[in-house]
Write a protein that holds these residues in place. Structure first.
Motif, PDB file in Angstrom:
ATOM      1  N   GLN A 264       0.769  -1.051  -0.181  1.00  0.00           N
ATOM      2  CA  GLN A 264      -0.049   0.116   0.173  1.00  0.00           C
ATOM      3  C   GLN A 264       0.813   1.263   0.178  1.00  0.00           C
ATOM      4  O   GLN A 264       0.775   2.120  -0.838  1.00  0.00           O
ATOM      5  N   LEU A 265       1.930   1.176   0.773  1.00  0.00           N
ATOM      6  CA  LEU A 265       2.971   2.409   0.927  1.00  0.00           C
ATOM      7  C   LEU A 265       3.412   2.770  -0.602  1.00  0.00           C
ATOM      8  O   LEU A 265       3.908   3.649  -0.791  1.00  0.00           O
ATOM      9  N   GLY A 266       4.025   1.555  -1.116  1.00  0.00           N
ATOM     10  CA  GLY A 266       4.360   1.532  -2.398  1.00  0.00           C
ATOM     11  C   GLY A 266       3.746   1.895  -3.564  1.00  0.00           C
ATOM     12  O   GLY A 266       4.149   2.657  -4.550  1.00  0.00           O
ATOM     13  N   ARG A 267       2.369   1.805  -3.332  1.00  0.00           N
ATOM     14  CA  ARG A 267       1.522   2.401  -4.547  1.00  0.00           C
ATOM     15  C   ARG A 267       1.159   3.548  -4.210  1.00  0.00           C
ATOM     16  O   ARG A 267       0.485   4.388  -5.122  1.00  0.00           O
ATOM     17  N   ALA A 268       1.204   4.061  -2.912  1.00  0.00           N
ATOM     18  CA  ALA A 268       0.734   5.666  -2.650  1.00  0.00           C
ATOM     19  C   ALA A 268       1.434   6.612  -3.513  1.00  0.00           C
ATOM     20  O   ALA A 268       2.702   6.563  -3.819  1.00  0.00           O
ATOM     21  N   ARG A 269       0.552   7.456  -4.091  1.00  0.00           N
ATOM     22  CA  ARG A 269       1.197   8.673  -4.989  1.00  0.00           C
ATOM     23  C   ARG A 269       0.989  10.158  -4.445  1.00  0.00           C
ATOM     24  O   ARG A 269       1.468  10.864  -4.744  1.00  0.00           O
TER      25      ARG A 269
ATOM     26  N   ALA B 249      -0.393  12.522  -1.044  1.00  0.00           N
ATOM     27  CA  ALA B 249      -0.653  12.711   0.522  1.00  0.00           C
ATOM     28  C   ALA B 249      -1.709  12.039   0.938  1.00  0.00           C
ATOM     29  O   ALA B 249      -1.388  11.251   1.962  1.00  0.00           O
ATOM     30  N   ALA B 250      -2.972  12.157   0.361  1.00  0.00           N
ATOM     31  CA  ALA B 250      -3.942  11.211   0.796  1.00  0.00           C
ATOM     32  C   ALA B 250      -3.832   9.750   0.774  1.00  0.00           C
ATOM     33  O   ALA B 250      -4.194   9.113   1.740  1.00  0.00           O
ATOM     34  N   ASP B 251      -3.195   9.092  -0.393  1.00  0.00           N
ATOM     35  CA  ASP B 251      -2.739   7.725  -0.311  1.00  0.00           C
ATOM     36  C   ASP B 251      -1.916   7.403   0.963  1.00  0.00           C
ATOM     37  O   ASP B 251      -2.053   6.139   1.417  1.00  0.00           O
ATOM     38  N   PHE B 252      -0.862   8.233   1.044  1.00  0.00           N
ATOM     39  CA  PHE B 252      -0.024   7.908   2.149  1.00  0.00           C
ATOM     40  C   PHE B 252      -0.622   7.832   3.466  1.00  0.00           C
ATOM     41  O   PHE B 252      -0.503   6.961   4.392  1.00  0.00           O
ATOM     42  N   ALA B 253      -1.588   8.883   3.801  1.00  0.00           N
ATOM     43  CA  ALA B 253      -2.350   9.056   5.047  1.00  0.00           C
ATOM     44  C   ALA B 253      -3.324   8.038   5.173  1.00  0.00           C
ATOM     45  O   ALA B 253      -3.488   7.367   6.288  1.00  0.00           O
ATOM     46  N   ALA B 254      -4.013   7.452   4.165  1.00  0.00           N
ATOM     47  CA  ALA B 254      -4.929   6.444   4.079  1.00  0.00           C
ATOM     48  C   ALA B 254      -4.043   4.974   4.784  1.00  0.00           C
ATOM     49  O   ALA B 254      -4.475   4.392   5.278  1.00  0.00           O
ATOM     50  N   ALA B 255      -2.735   4.916   3.848  1.00  0.00           N
ATOM     51  CA  ALA B 255      -1.859   3.487   4.087  1.00  0.00           C
ATOM     52  C   ALA B 255      -1.596   3.723   5.656  1.00  0.00           C
ATOM     53  O   ALA B 255      -1.614   2.615   6.365  1.00  0.00           O
ATOM     54  N   ILE B 256      -1.030   4.617   6.058  1.00  0.00           N
ATOM     55  CA  ILE B 256      -0.619   5.017   7.539  1.00  0.00           C
ATOM     56  C   ILE B 256      -1.535   4.597   8.514  1.00  0.00           C
ATOM     57  O   ILE B 256      -1.592   4.069   9.518  1.00  0.00           O
ATOM     58  N   ALA B 257      -2.740   5.355   8.271  1.00  0.00           N
ATOM     59  CA  ALA B 257      -4.123   5.195   9.220  1.00  0.00           C
ATOM     60  C   ALA B 257      -4.263   3.829   9.362  1.00  0.00           C
ATOM     61  O   ALA B 257      -4.613   3.053  10.488  1.00  0.00           O
ATOM     62  N   LEU B 258      -4.394   2.670   8.157  1.00  0.00           N
ATOM     63  CA  LEU B 258      -4.465   1.424   8.374  1.00  0.00           C
ATOM     64  C   LEU B 258      -3.681   0.837   9.112  1.00  0.00           C
ATOM     65  O   LEU B 258      -3.731  -0.283   9.732  1.00  0.00           O
TER      66      LEU B 258
END
Length: 60
Positions: free
Chosen positions: A8-13, A15-24
């Motif tokens: 998930q973190l590797g696919r994040a592009r 800030a919202a993607d990173f925030a969602a992955a970190i929240a999970l």
């Protein structure tokens, strides 16, 4: 971190993607900590960490 979280973190592009992955990841870690506390004896359990409030969370 599991491979699922790493993917998930590797696919994040964004800030919202990173925030969602970190929240999970944080949710999964908190669940694991809670499970560990319920399976350990009371003498081995650590005191609960205070929950983060909106005021204590970093601003984005």
């Amino acid at each position: 971190m599991t491979s699922h979280h790493a993917e998930q973190l590797g696919r994040a592009r964004t800030a919202a993607d990173f925030a969602a992955a970190i929240a999970l990841l944080e949710t999964d870690l908190n669940d694991a900590i809670a499970r560990k506390r319920t399976t350990s004896s009371p003498s081995q359990a650590r005191p609960a960490r205070p929950e983060r409030t909106a005021a204590s969370k970093p601003a984005n």
